[in-house]
Scaffold this active site. Structure first.
Site, PDB file in Angstrom:
ATOM      1  N   LYS A 141       0.840  -1.204   0.000  1.00  0.00           N
ATOM      2  CA  LYS A 141       0.000   0.000   0.000  1.00  0.00           C
ATOM      3  C   LYS A 141       0.880   1.261   0.000  1.00  0.00           C
ATOM      4  O   LYS A 141       0.676   2.179  -0.796  1.00  0.00           O
ATOM      5  CB  LYS A 141      -0.929   0.010   1.220  1.00  0.00           C
ATOM      6  CG  LYS A 141      -1.990   1.085   1.121  1.00  0.00           C
ATOM      7  CD  LYS A 141      -2.501   1.509   2.455  1.00  0.00           C
ATOM      8  CE  LYS A 141      -1.614   2.580   3.041  1.00  0.00           C
ATOM      9  NZ  LYS A 141      -2.058   3.127   4.307  1.00  0.00           N
ATOM     10  N   ASP A 174      -6.440   1.242   0.651  1.00  0.00           N
ATOM     11  CA  ASP A 174      -6.460   1.408   2.110  1.00  0.00           C
ATOM     12  C   ASP A 174      -7.864   1.063   2.599  1.00  0.00           C
ATOM     13  O   ASP A 174      -8.689   0.570   1.828  1.00  0.00           O
ATOM     14  CB  ASP A 174      -6.044   2.839   2.499  1.00  0.00           C
ATOM     15  CG  ASP A 174      -7.107   3.861   2.128  1.00  0.00           C
ATOM     16  OD1 ASP A 174      -8.092   3.497   1.435  1.00  0.00           O
ATOM     17  OD2 ASP A 174      -6.979   5.026   2.535  1.00  0.00           O
TER      18      ASP A 174
END
Ligand code: SF4
Length: 220
Positions: A117, A135
């Site tokens: 991420k 996310d």
């Protein structure tokens, strides 16, 4: 509604979605993203201006004292391990990359505390390489909007978003989804009455799935 149409609808609500983490360099962005794990951007933005004034680059942060760094970020979650990580990450940058933040997944993910991420955010925001960071907001919104299944992993969500949304839109769509999830389709109080996606929203299904998963966990 296609992925592309969804992006354009969200942009009608949020025409200026962008990265909200305070930073003045790629290095500072990387640190801010690492610090933002499991906490809000707003709480990170409260601590980073002072942290970056004291430690503006990897060379200074690599030599920092752990307790001193902890003092700057004490108000955010997991501050102890995050302080350790950002010092280790800075050392890695200095030793392996001459203090320059790399742009490949492999190199970024070789740094302490950097997962997919974080690598995606840095590639997208700092290097403008088409990427789609998933996310908590992107995950929830994608599932509610039926772009991913309720039980899809984060990796699967990323894969599906990349398939369903044109590559040229990925970087902006990432910010759009975050704004939509953060300010409109929030976890607890989504603004369903004003939402353009009510006709196909999967939220009920998602809630049922979450309740079932919670029950299963309690029984284990
Ligand atoms: S209808 Fe409600 S839960 Fe569904 S996408 Fe819209 S705001 Fe989110």
């Amino acid at each position: 509604m296609s992925g592309e149409e969804i992006v354009y609808e969200i942009e009608k609500i949020f025409p200026n979605a962008q990265c909200e983490l305070y930073h003045e360099s790629t290095f500072q962005l990387l640190i801010a993203v690492v610090l933002s794990a499991q906490t809000t951007d707003a709480s990170v933005n409260k601590v980073t201006p002072a942290l970056f004034t004291r430690y503006p680059d990897p060379f200074s942060l690599a030599k920092a004292d752990l307790e001193d760094v902890e003092g700057y970020i004490r108000t955010i979650g997991l501050y102890h391990s995050k302080a350790k990580n950002i010092i280790a990450l800075s050392k890695d940058l200095v030793e392996k990359f001459d203090g320059v933040v790399p742009s490949t997944y492999k190199e970024l993910q070789s740094l302490a505390g950097v997962g997919r991420k974080t690598a995606n955010v840095v590639r997208s925001v700092a290097f403008d390489i088409p990427s789609f960071a998933v996310d908590t907001h992107v995950d929830r919104v994608s599932k509610r909007l039926g772009l991913a299944k309720v039980d899809d992993s984060v990796e699967k969500v990323e894969e599906k978003l990349k398939r369903k949304i044109p590559r040229a839109l990925w970087n902006q769509a990432h910010h759009d989804f975050i704004f939509f999830g953060r300010y409109f389709c929030t976890a607890r109080h989504p603004k369903c009455q004003e939402c353009p996606f009510t006709s196909f929203c999967q939220n009920e299904k998602l809630e049922r799935y979450k309740a079932l998963k919670k029950k299963k966990k309690e029984m284990e």
